[in-house]
Design an enzyme around this catalytic site. Structure first.
Site, PDB file in Angstrom:
ATOM      1  N   ASP A  19       6.380  -1.324  11.906  1.00 21.46           N
ATOM      2  CA  ASP A  19       5.294  -2.499  11.780  1.00 21.46           C
ATOM      3  C   ASP A  19       4.534  -2.549  13.106  1.00 21.46           C
ATOM      4  O   ASP A  19       5.073  -2.802  14.240  1.00 21.46           O
ATOM      5  CB  ASP A  19       6.117  -3.623  11.404  1.00 21.46           C
ATOM      6  CG  ASP A  19       5.221  -4.786  11.169  1.00 21.46           C
ATOM      7  OD1 ASP A  19       4.038  -4.767  10.446  1.00 21.46           O
ATOM      8  OD2 ASP A  19       5.328  -5.807  11.695  1.00 21.46           O
ATOM      9  N   LYS A  40      12.552  -6.552   5.261  1.00 18.16           N
ATOM     10  CA  LYS A  40      11.503  -7.223   5.928  1.00 18.16           C
ATOM     11  C   LYS A  40      12.290  -7.921   7.268  1.00 18.16           C
ATOM     12  O   LYS A  40      13.384  -8.341   6.941  1.00 18.16           O
ATOM     13  CB  LYS A  40      10.332  -7.786   5.599  1.00 18.16           C
ATOM     14  CG  LYS A  40       9.725  -6.802   4.267  1.00 18.16           C
ATOM     15  CD  LYS A  40       8.274  -7.210   3.942  1.00 18.16           C
ATOM     16  CE  LYS A  40       7.395  -6.464   5.049  1.00 18.16           C
ATOM     17  NZ  LYS A  40       6.066  -6.749   4.687  1.00 18.16           N
ATOM     18  N   GLU A  78      11.813  -2.573   7.434  1.00 19.42           N
ATOM     19  CA  GLU A  78      10.945  -2.743   8.329  1.00 19.42           C
ATOM     20  C   GLU A  78      11.542  -2.759   9.771  1.00 19.42           C
ATOM     21  O   GLU A  78      12.522  -3.783   9.846  1.00 19.42           O
ATOM     22  CB  GLU A  78      10.021  -3.805   7.971  1.00 19.42           C
ATOM     23  CG  GLU A  78       9.013  -4.242   9.177  1.00 19.42           C
ATOM     24  CD  GLU A  78       8.177  -5.535   8.579  1.00 19.42           C
ATOM     25  OE1 GLU A  78       7.468  -5.599   7.754  1.00 19.42           O
ATOM     26  OE2 GLU A  78       8.686  -6.478   9.006  1.00 19.42           O
ATOM     27  N   LYS A 101       0.251  -6.792  -2.128  1.00 21.99           N
ATOM     28  CA  LYS A 101      -1.022  -7.729  -1.935  1.00 21.99           C
ATOM     29  C   LYS A 101      -2.016  -7.757  -2.982  1.00 21.99           C
ATOM     30  O   LYS A 101      -3.270  -7.286  -2.652  1.00 21.99           O
ATOM     31  CB  LYS A 101      -1.405  -7.669  -0.395  1.00 21.99           C
ATOM     32  CG  LYS A 101      -0.377  -7.748   0.534  1.00 21.99           C
ATOM     33  CD  LYS A 101      -0.834  -7.664   1.946  1.00 21.99           C
ATOM     34  CE  LYS A 101       0.106  -8.061   2.914  1.00 21.99           C
ATOM     35  NZ  LYS A 101      -0.249  -7.611   4.397  1.00 21.99           N
ATOM     36  N   ARG A 161     -19.638 -10.356 -19.170  1.00 22.93           N
ATOM     37  CA  ARG A 161     -18.869 -10.862 -17.779  1.00 22.93           C
ATOM     38  C   ARG A 161     -17.791 -10.461 -17.430  1.00 22.93           C
ATOM     39  O   ARG A 161     -17.316  -9.954 -16.615  1.00 22.93           O
ATOM     40  CB  ARG A 161     -19.570 -12.343 -17.442  1.00 22.93           C
ATOM     41  CG  ARG A 161     -18.908 -12.777 -16.094  1.00 22.93           C
ATOM     42  CD  ARG A 161     -19.213 -11.952 -15.092  1.00 22.93           C
ATOM     43  NE  ARG A 161     -20.652 -11.646 -14.785  1.00 22.93           N
ATOM     44  CZ  ARG A 161     -21.243 -10.506 -14.174  1.00 22.93           C
ATOM     45  NH1 ARG A 161     -20.276  -9.753 -13.417  1.00 22.93           N
ATOM     46  NH2 ARG A 161     -22.492 -10.344 -14.151  1.00 22.93           N
TER      47      ARG A 161
END
Length: 281
Positions: free
Chosen positions: A220, A169, A199, A137, A102
């Site tokens: 963005d 950002k 950004e 992410k 597994r």
């Protein structure tokens, strides 16, 4: 062909996953049902089409429990898979194989899924000149493996962490008082080998940023018309990265605006694991 990851980068992840699965007492089912010296031969096979990535995870999971096991890799990472393709064969202690099964399949299926989704995006923008890149992410603890899988699928890696590039950002901009000031400070801070990305969410912000010489500007959630206008305005002064609203239905049109890079968080946060099975042979 993507250069394989060294085993020393994969082994800690595999061993941690095995420890999680084996728990305090080990595989009680295998110990209860299978003779200690029994041998087993198995094959790892794709049950659906996809792209191979992470076969070494299955090899190292087995090797951790049976160092004498034989493992034959039949498919290189990055290779397309048809349903039914056998990725690898193994022969060794039956308890060890079933205890490692597994963990090996979880990692292998996860990485094949990331590579498969990445390949779909790369194919969708073929011929435009735009490159598909990943984001941060990622699954905690699996970043270097998932970013490797992106490369296996034909994508390109964005920064690996907070320490290898400056990426300003919207919240950084809010905290320091504006796009121009943020880029100016970043330029003063950065060494000669560190890139600066900022950004922006409007064409006006783009102009403010470009005056201070960022290496990359992230556009963005720009509309297609604004992406085209940004490409015309930048005139090659910075690499332009489109981000936000990207999926397999929109990515081609985004690429055709002339942006250099398209970042896609879904490559790692939304890829479905590829169905890989292990069967006795």
């Amino acid at each position: 062909m993507t250069a394989p990851l060294p085993d020393l980068l994969i082994e800690p992840v595999v061993r941690a996953a095995l420890a999680e699965d084996l728990g305090r007492a080990g595989d009680v089912t295998a110990m209860a049902c299978i003779d200690a010296e029994a041998q087993l031969s198995v094959a790892f096979a794709a049950r659906k089409p996809g792209v191979a990535a992470g076969v070494a995870c299955a090899r190292l999971a087995l090797a951790a429990l049976d160092p004498e096991a034989r493992f034959e890799t039949l498919v290189a990472d990055g290779q397309p898979l048809a349903a039914g393709t056998v990725l690898a064969r193994a022969q060794g202690n039956a308890r060890a194989i079933l205890s490692a099964e597994r963990t090996g399949l979880n990692l292998l299926g996860r990485l094949c899924g990331v590579a498969t989704l990445t390949r779909a995006y790369v194919d969708a923008v073929e011929g435009t000149g735009a490159r598909i890149v990943d984001t941060r992410k990622t699954t905690p603890g699996l970043r270097h493996l998932e970013k490797y899988a992106v490369r296996c699928g034909g994508g390109v890696n964005h920064r690996f962490g907070l320490d290898d590039a400056i990426l300003i950002k919207d919240n950084h901009i809010a905290a320091c008082g504006g796009v121009a000031e943020a880029v100016r400070r970043a330029r003063a801070f950065a060494g000669h080998l560190m890139k600066v990305e900022v950004e922006v969410d409007s064409l006006d912000q783009l102009e403010d940023a470009l005056r201070h010489g960022p290496d990359v500007v992230m556009l963005d959630n720009f509309s297609l018309d604004d992406l085209r206008a940004a490409v015309a305005a930048a005139k090659g002064r910075a690499t332009l990265e489109a981000s936000g609203g990207v999926n397999l239905q929109t990515v081609r049109a985004i690429a055709e605006t002339g942006v250099d890079v398209i970042s896609v968080g879904a490559l790692t946060h939304s890829a479905a694991a590829l169905d890989i099975g292990l069967d006795a042979v």
